[in-house]
Design a protein around this motif. Structure first.
Motif, PDB file in Angstrom:
ATOM      1  N   THR A  94       0.663  -1.351  -0.064  1.00  0.00           N
ATOM      2  CA  THR A  94       0.002   0.137  -0.285  1.00  0.00           C
ATOM      3  C   THR A  94       0.742   1.142   0.191  1.00  0.00           C
ATOM      4  O   THR A  94       0.181   2.444   0.160  1.00  0.00           O
ATOM      5  N   ASP A  95       2.285   1.143  -0.106  1.00  0.00           N
ATOM      6  CA  ASP A  95       3.104   2.181  -0.072  1.00  0.00           C
ATOM      7  C   ASP A  95       3.843   2.326  -1.557  1.00  0.00           C
ATOM      8  O   ASP A  95       4.448   1.481  -1.995  1.00  0.00           O
TER       9      ASP A  95
ATOM     10  N   GLY B 224     -12.300 -10.107   8.422  1.00  0.00           N
ATOM     11  CA  GLY B 224     -12.900 -10.110   9.575  1.00  0.00           C
ATOM     12  C   GLY B 224     -11.895  -9.341  10.464  1.00  0.00           C
ATOM     13  O   GLY B 224     -12.230  -8.924  12.048  1.00  0.00           O
ATOM     14  N   ARG B 225     -10.542  -9.091  10.311  1.00  0.00           N
ATOM     15  CA  ARG B 225      -9.802  -8.784  11.264  1.00  0.00           C
ATOM     16  C   ARG B 225      -8.962  -7.442  10.738  1.00  0.00           C
ATOM     17  O   ARG B 225      -8.163  -6.876  11.609  1.00  0.00           O
ATOM     18  N   GLU B 226      -9.082  -7.014   9.403  1.00  0.00           N
ATOM     19  CA  GLU B 226      -8.384  -5.915   8.818  1.00  0.00           C
ATOM     20  C   GLU B 226      -9.346  -4.986   8.037  1.00  0.00           C
ATOM     21  O   GLU B 226     -10.452  -5.745   7.429  1.00  0.00           O
ATOM     22  N   ASN B 227      -9.025  -3.887   7.895  1.00  0.00           N
ATOM     23  CA  ASN B 227      -9.874  -2.866   6.894  1.00  0.00           C
ATOM     24  C   ASN B 227      -9.629  -3.678   5.417  1.00  0.00           C
ATOM     25  O   ASN B 227      -8.674  -3.151   4.689  1.00  0.00           O
ATOM     26  N   ASP B 228     -10.725  -3.979   4.997  1.00  0.00           N
ATOM     27  CA  ASP B 228     -10.897  -4.498   3.609  1.00  0.00           C
ATOM     28  C   ASP B 228     -10.473  -3.426   2.500  1.00  0.00           C
ATOM     29  O   ASP B 228      -9.541  -3.764   1.729  1.00  0.00           O
ATOM     30  N   ARG B 229     -11.087  -2.063   2.651  1.00  0.00           N
ATOM     31  CA  ARG B 229     -10.828  -1.249   1.677  1.00  0.00           C
ATOM     32  C   ARG B 229      -9.384  -0.631   1.978  1.00  0.00           C
ATOM     33  O   ARG B 229      -8.816  -0.175   0.979  1.00  0.00           O
ATOM     34  N   ALA B 230      -8.884  -0.478   3.044  1.00  0.00           N
ATOM     35  CA  ALA B 230      -7.595  -0.034   3.199  1.00  0.00           C
ATOM     36  C   ALA B 230      -6.277  -0.959   2.548  1.00  0.00           C
ATOM     37  O   ALA B 230      -5.646  -0.171   1.907  1.00  0.00           O
TER      38      ALA B 230
ATOM     39  N   GLY C 246      -6.115   0.562  -1.268  1.00  0.00           N
ATOM     40  CA  GLY C 246      -4.752   1.145  -0.815  1.00  0.00           C
ATOM     41  C   GLY C 246      -3.856   0.270  -1.664  1.00  0.00           C
ATOM     42  O   GLY C 246      -2.887   1.068  -2.378  1.00  0.00           O
ATOM     43  N   ALA C 247      -3.767  -0.866  -1.951  1.00  0.00           N
ATOM     44  CA  ALA C 247      -2.824  -1.613  -2.844  1.00  0.00           C
ATOM     45  C   ALA C 247      -2.917  -1.184  -4.211  1.00  0.00           C
ATOM     46  O   ALA C 247      -1.982  -1.149  -5.005  1.00  0.00           O
ATOM     47  N   ALA C 248      -4.093  -1.207  -4.872  1.00  0.00           N
ATOM     48  CA  ALA C 248      -4.493  -0.890  -6.001  1.00  0.00           C
ATOM     49  C   ALA C 248      -3.777   0.495  -6.396  1.00  0.00           C
ATOM     50  O   ALA C 248      -3.422   0.810  -7.573  1.00  0.00           O
ATOM     51  N   ARG C 249      -3.997   1.443  -5.834  1.00  0.00           N
ATOM     52  CA  ARG C 249      -3.670   2.911  -5.678  1.00  0.00           C
ATOM     53  C   ARG C 249      -2.084   2.996  -5.972  1.00  0.00           C
ATOM     54  O   ARG C 249      -1.301   3.495  -6.739  1.00  0.00           O
ATOM     55  N   ALA C 250      -1.450   2.232  -4.946  1.00  0.00           N
ATOM     56  CA  ALA C 250      -0.105   2.152  -4.754  1.00  0.00           C
ATOM     57  C   ALA C 250       0.596   1.327  -6.011  1.00  0.00           C
ATOM     58  O   ALA C 250       1.723   1.697  -6.365  1.00  0.00           O
ATOM     59  N   LEU C 251       0.096   0.335  -6.278  1.00  0.00           N
ATOM     60  CA  LEU C 251       0.468  -0.395  -7.372  1.00  0.00           C
ATOM     61  C   LEU C 251       0.569   0.378  -8.684  1.00  0.00           C
ATOM     62  O   LEU C 251       1.543   0.646  -9.573  1.00  0.00           O
ATOM     63  N   ILE C 252      -0.593   1.100  -8.934  1.00  0.00           N
ATOM     64  CA  ILE C 252      -0.599   1.992 -10.105  1.00  0.00           C
ATOM     65  C   ILE C 252       0.220   2.941 -10.018  1.00  0.00           C
ATOM     66  O   ILE C 252       0.979   3.373 -11.255  1.00  0.00           O
ATOM     67  N   ASP C 253       0.715   3.655  -8.980  1.00  0.00           N
ATOM     68  CA  ASP C 253       1.438   4.714  -8.868  1.00  0.00           C
ATOM     69  C   ASP C 253       2.964   4.179  -8.960  1.00  0.00           C
ATOM     70  O   ASP C 253       3.819   4.694  -9.562  1.00  0.00           O
ATOM     71  N   GLY C 254       3.152   3.220  -7.895  1.00  0.00           N
ATOM     72  CA  GLY C 254       4.593   2.615  -8.026  1.00  0.00           C
ATOM     73  C   GLY C 254       5.071   1.976  -9.182  1.00  0.00           C
ATOM     74  O   GLY C 254       6.137   2.211  -9.548  1.00  0.00           O
ATOM     75  N   LEU C 255       4.372   1.464 -10.091  1.00  0.00           N
ATOM     76  CA  LEU C 255       4.647   0.619 -11.214  1.00  0.00           C
ATOM     77  C   LEU C 255       5.008   1.850 -12.418  1.00  0.00           C
ATOM     78  O   LEU C 255       5.913   1.662 -13.065  1.00  0.00           O
ATOM     79  N   ARG C 256       4.276   2.898 -12.380  1.00  0.00           N
ATOM     80  CA  ARG C 256       4.529   4.026 -13.257  1.00  0.00           C
ATOM     81  C   ARG C 256       5.907   4.546 -12.732  1.00  0.00           C
ATOM     82  O   ARG C 256       6.717   4.935 -13.899  1.00  0.00           O
TER      83      ARG C 256
END
Length: 214
Positions: A52-53, A76-82, A86-96
């Motif tokens: 997510t970074d 059930g134990r973590e924030n699904d959206r985060a 979060g991973a999708a946004r970071a992957l798009i930005d990071g791969l660029r």
């Protein structure tokens, strides 16, 4: 190929790592703790990283041919959206930033369509525990569909995915849930891993979602 695999220690990531190594690829396996117990291979490097970074994604993806994301939250134990969005946004930005264009990512089955055209997750009987995950996966898919310059493929599993035999065979579809003659929609982790490896090797299904099932 030189492939970075995020989420390498999970139920999907672990067999996918093994499948890629079996095929002769060089794998940088990324886990939260930087550990992948019980798996050693001369073509395997295990490291810690946060998907997510965007800066971390860029640093890990640099000089690799492709990225595969098998990351998912602990239900059930973590924030699904985060985690998922979060991973999708970071992957798009990071791969660029890393100038890496090929991405294969696991997705959810909840946003697939039934024969009536309704989404799987809109069925009244859809498990409440999985609803937030399904909604986050659908949001992530919309993010990928809205991006440019990235050769992504979003791979949705069958409605039911879990431990099972490695058959070495599966069917591929598009945005509609695949079912067998009895109405079941299933695939094992092992065969889903085969589908992910096939997808990243073939370079097909670019900029679209596919689904796989028996």
């Amino acid at each position: 190929m030189k492939i970075v695999l995020f989420g390498a220690s999970g139920n999907i990531g672990r067999p996918t790592t093994e499948e890629l190594l079996r095929r002769g690829h060089t794998v940088t396996a990324v886990t939260r703790a930087g550990q992948l117990d019980g798996l050693q291979h001369q073509a395997l490097t295990v490291t810690a990283g946060d998907v997510t970074d965007a800066a971390a994604v860029a640093g890990l993806a640099a000089s690799h041919d492709a990225v595969l994301s098998a990351v998912g939250p602990r239900i059930g134990r973590e924030n699904d959206r985060a985690t998922i969005v979060g991973a999708a946004r970071a992957l798009i930005d990071g791969l660029r930033r890393a100038d890496v264009t090929r991405l294969v990512t696991i997705g959810g089955a909840g946003s697939l369509r039934t024969p009536t055209g309704a989404r799987v997750m809109d069925d009244p009987d859809f498990p409440a525990l999985w609803k937030a995950n399904a909604e986050a996966q659908a949001e992530a898919l919309d993010l990928y569909r809205g991006t440019t310059g990235l050769e992504w493929t979003y791979v949705s599993p069958a409605a039911h995915i879990g431990p099972g035999e490695r058959r070495g065979a599966y069917r591929t579809g598009g945005d509609t849930l695949l079912t067998d003659d009895a109405g079941a929609s299933e695939i094992s982790y092992a065969d889903y891993a085969i589908a992910l490896a096939d997808t990243i090797e073939s370079g097909t299904a670019v900029r679209r979602r596919i689904t796989v099932a028996y």
